[in-house]
Design a protein around this motif. Structure first.
Motif, PDB file in Angstrom:
ATOM      1  N   CYS A   1      85.694  49.053  66.704  1.00 21.71           N
ATOM      2  CA  CYS A   1      86.009  48.073  65.674  1.00 21.71           C
ATOM      3  C   CYS A   1      86.936  47.010  66.205  1.00 21.71           C
ATOM      4  O   CYS A   1      86.795  45.832  65.895  1.00 21.71           O
ATOM      5  CB  CYS A   1      86.641  48.764  64.476  1.00 21.71           C
ATOM      6  SG  CYS A   1      85.497  49.841  63.594  1.00 21.71           S
TER       7      CYS A   1
ATOM      8  N   LYS B   1      83.197  39.644  63.793  1.00 25.26           N
ATOM      9  CA  LYS B   1      82.730  40.058  62.476  1.00 25.26           C
ATOM     10  C   LYS B   1      83.307  39.177  61.369  1.00 25.26           C
ATOM     11  O   LYS B   1      82.689  39.010  60.326  1.00 25.26           O
ATOM     12  CB  LYS B   1      83.080  41.525  62.228  1.00 25.26           C
ATOM     13  CG  LYS B   1      82.170  42.504  62.964  1.00 25.26           C
ATOM     14  CD  LYS B   1      82.518  43.930  62.621  1.00 25.26           C
ATOM     15  CE  LYS B   1      81.582  44.898  63.335  1.00 25.26           C
ATOM     16  NZ  LYS B   1      81.944  46.306  63.065  1.00 25.26           N
TER      17      LYS B   1
ATOM     18  N   SER C   1      80.942  36.339  61.388  1.00 23.82           N
ATOM     19  CA  SER C   1      79.595  36.808  61.049  1.00 23.82           C
ATOM     20  C   SER C   1      79.465  37.144  59.577  1.00 23.82           C
ATOM     21  O   SER C   1      78.422  36.892  58.958  1.00 23.82           O
ATOM     22  CB  SER C   1      79.236  38.037  61.892  1.00 23.82           C
ATOM     23  OG  SER C   1      79.133  37.699  63.253  1.00 23.82           O
ATOM     24  N   ARG C   2      80.519  37.701  59.003  1.00 19.95           N
ATOM     25  CA  ARG C   2      80.450  38.042  57.587  1.00 19.95           C
ATOM     26  C   ARG C   2      80.346  36.792  56.718  1.00 19.95           C
ATOM     27  O   ARG C   2      79.675  36.796  55.688  1.00 19.95           O
ATOM     28  CB  ARG C   2      81.677  38.872  57.203  1.00 19.95           C
ATOM     29  CG  ARG C   2      81.616  40.294  57.740  1.00 19.95           C
ATOM     30  CD  ARG C   2      82.850  41.087  57.361  1.00 19.95           C
ATOM     31  NE  ARG C   2      82.764  42.431  57.908  1.00 19.95           N
ATOM     32  CZ  ARG C   2      83.708  43.354  57.768  1.00 19.95           C
ATOM     33  NH1 ARG C   2      84.798  43.074  57.075  1.00 19.95           N
ATOM     34  NH2 ARG C   2      83.559  44.550  58.302  1.00 19.95           N
TER      35      ARG C   2
ATOM     36  N   MET D   1      76.663  35.744  57.134  1.00 20.50           N
ATOM     37  CA  MET D   1      75.736  36.656  56.468  1.00 20.50           C
ATOM     38  C   MET D   1      75.858  36.592  54.940  1.00 20.50           C
ATOM     39  O   MET D   1      74.890  36.864  54.226  1.00 20.50           O
ATOM     40  CB  MET D   1      75.979  38.083  56.963  1.00 20.50           C
ATOM     41  CG  MET D   1      75.573  38.304  58.419  1.00 20.50           C
ATOM     42  SD  MET D   1      73.818  37.991  58.699  1.00 20.50           S
ATOM     43  CE  MET D   1      73.092  39.326  57.749  1.00 20.50           C
ATOM     44  N   ALA D   2      77.023  36.216  54.440  1.00 18.06           N
ATOM     45  CA  ALA D   2      77.211  36.085  52.994  1.00 18.06           C
ATOM     46  C   ALA D   2      76.324  34.998  52.406  1.00 18.06           C
ATOM     47  O   ALA D   2      76.023  35.019  51.203  1.00 18.06           O
ATOM     48  CB  ALA D   2      78.670  35.797  52.675  1.00 18.06           C
TER      49      ALA D   2
ATOM     50  N   HIS E   1      82.729  28.601  56.669  1.00 22.20           N
ATOM     51  CA  HIS E   1      82.286  29.099  57.979  1.00 22.20           C
ATOM     52  C   HIS E   1      83.218  28.596  59.076  1.00 22.20           C
ATOM     53  O   HIS E   1      83.634  29.353  59.963  1.00 22.20           O
ATOM     54  CB  HIS E   1      80.863  28.633  58.270  1.00 22.20           C
ATOM     55  CG  HIS E   1      79.829  29.254  57.398  1.00 22.20           C
ATOM     56  ND1 HIS E   1      78.491  29.241  57.707  1.00 22.20           N
ATOM     57  CD2 HIS E   1      79.925  29.903  56.216  1.00 22.20           C
ATOM     58  CE1 HIS E   1      77.808  29.849  56.754  1.00 22.20           C
ATOM     59  NE2 HIS E   1      78.659  30.254  55.831  1.00 22.20           N
TER      60      HIS E   1
END
Length: 505
Positions: free
Chosen positions: A21, A28, A31-32, A35-36, A244
């Motif tokens: 992690c 991440k 990326s989150r 991806m949202a 972003h």
């Protein structure tokens, strides 16, 4: 001898889930945010592949000589890729037709050569479908550093920003949105801000056939770095795009690659910081560290010259806030080749992770350098050198002997001897003897297993992204001599250190 790994699996090393992690946490965060907003395709490049992270299986295919593991715009974006402007690009499959569309990418232009682009309309491509039929959405950069959004059959076909919107050598977050439901409205954004907009009056439905990242039909080849390319079947709003952009700079979820650090001040003497005890008391002052035969201790000297000594069991955290500048640190580390300028991750057998540029490898030590100092790492303490970074998965190198893992999945058993000219590694192999391997083809080099529990002792975070699991620490001027869990000693400039903490993350 070469042996194959399972297709599609590129493994570095594993110790514990918490370490996995920590390494991937930064990427991440960004990326989150992506991806949202439900991309139809998303290529992050962190693992040296063009795997589609959206879950839609729109995987890309590399063509030509791409350089993997390149430093991206921010630590949180992990690794990028480098296009050479001559034969390198990425093929991606057909994505479909959409009433709205968005192309998003991080780019860093290294060269716009008019001779190379003369037969390509003096454009270089960020993303272009193979054809230019009705509704095809292209994103290009013109020779005068303007950005072109092109919608085939849009009437007009293109929206162009002012010349000089981009420049050489600067990372930018670039987004192109199109909306056929709103009069063919198109817009271009740089670093979260809208810089140009207009209407493609014919308003064709956006269409993404088979396409190329970094080229158009094998021409208009991009020369520079690129990362985090995403395609959406919606027109992202300005607030989404801004989110972003801001996510790229956010502290990682686990926080071990945090921005900032102590103020480095010329003429200031010593190391200044703040100790927080296990009872919650905070004591600012000048810091020093030492050891006796039985225990480690810390001394805090306050502004009145009063000394407070702490056993290492008595403090919860230490933040270093100001450090004397080291002489000769105005320039970054000297490197011999482009491939040596990239940040690498070095995993030690005790679970520590060190980040920096590898500037030398010899029979006893590896030199890891950054803008502040250099760390000499004993080879005997190293488990794996990760030449890409950004992702970590459990498994397959754990039981392998020493050797080199390539991007194509092959594994060459052998011993790393030295670095040659900054661009190659010399590997001693039982059957082949000494073999030179280009660094840009290497995913990771394994030395030995990671054996020791990384939760022992205390943790030291550095501003360059290192996370050291330590057993003891001693001050020597501006240097901190740290014994990490591999039981080897690391000499680190105090100005590199963000903080020390006890207990689990």
């Amino acid at each position: 001898m070469k042996t194959s790994l399972r297709a599609g699996v590129l493994i570095l090393i594993a110790a514990k889930l918490v370490l996995m992690c920590q390494l991937s946490a930064g990427s991440k965060v960004y990326s989150r945010a992506v991806m949202a907003d439900n991309p139809i395709a998303y290529w992050g490049f962190d693992d040296g592949t063009a795997k589609d992270l959206s879950g839609n299986d729109n995987h890309g295919q590399f063509e030509g000589d791409l350089l993997f593991g390149v430093e991206s715009a921010y630590v949180n974006l992990a690794a990028a890729i480098d296009f050479n402007g001559s034969n390198a690009f990425i093929k991606v499959p057909e994505l479909g037709k959409f009433k709205q569309s968005t192309i998003e990418a991080w780019i860093k232009i290294e060269e716009l050569n008019w001779r190379a682009l003369k037969d390509a309309g003096y454009l270089t491509s960020i993303f272009s479908t193979d054809s230019f039929g009705a509704g095809n959405h292209h994103l290009n950069v013109q020779l005068n550093f303007s950005i072109e959004q092109a919608i085939a059959g849009g009437g007009p076909n293109n929206i162009v920003t002012q010349k000089g919107s981009l420049g050489i050598g600067n990372w930018v977050h670039l987004v192109s949105t199109y909306d056929s439901l709103n009069g063919g409205y198109g817009a271009v954004y740089i670093n979260g801000k809208k810089i140009q907009s207009g209407n493609h009056a014919a308003s064709p439905v956006a269409s993404f056939g088979a396409a190329q990242i970094g080229a158009w039909g094998g021409r208009r080849k991009f020369n520079g770095k690129m990362d985090e390319v995403a395609i959406y079947g919606t027109a992202l709003s300005e607030s989404q795009i801004r989110a972003h952009y801001e996510a790229s700079k956010a502290p990682p979820i686990k926080g071990h690659e945090a921005d900032g650090g102590p103020h480095i001040v010329e003429g200031f003497k010593g190391v200044e910081g703040k100790v927080t005890t296990v009872t919650g008391e905070e004591l600012p002052g000048n810091l020093s560290f030492g050891n006796t035969k039985s225990h480690s201790f810390m001394t805090v000297t306050n502004s009145k010259g009063e000394l407070s000594d702490f056993n290492f069991n008595d403090w919860a955290s230490v933040n270093i806030t100001k450090v004397e500048k080291l002489p000769g640190t105005d320039k970054g580390p000297e490197v011999q080749a482009k491939s040596a300028t990239l940040n690498r991750r070095v995993w030690l057998t005790g679970g520590s992770l060190l980040t920096g540029k590898i500037t030398d490898i010899n029979s006893k030590m590896i030199t890891l350098s950054n803008d502040f100092s250099s760390i000499l790492i004993p080879r005997a303490a190293i488990a794996v050198i990760d030449f890409v970074g950004g992702t970590l998965e459990a498994g397959e190198l754990d039981s392998r002997p020493g050797g080199v893992l390539f991007f194509d999945g092959d594994f060459l058993e052998g011993q790393l001897i030295e670095m040659v000219g900054g661009a190659e590694l010399m590997i001693k192999q039982a059957d082949l003897g000494k073999v030179r391997v280009p660094i840009q083809k290497i995913r990771a080099v394994k030395f030995k297993e990671m054996k020791i529990d990384a939760d022992e002792g205390f943790k030291i975070r550095t501003r360059s992204g290192s996370l050291i699991h330590a057993q003891s620490i001693v001050s020597k001027g501006l240097q901190l001599i740290i014994r990490d869990n591999s039981r080897y000693y690391l000499n680190i400039y105090a100005g590199e250190v963000l903080d020390l903490s006890r207990g689990k993350d």
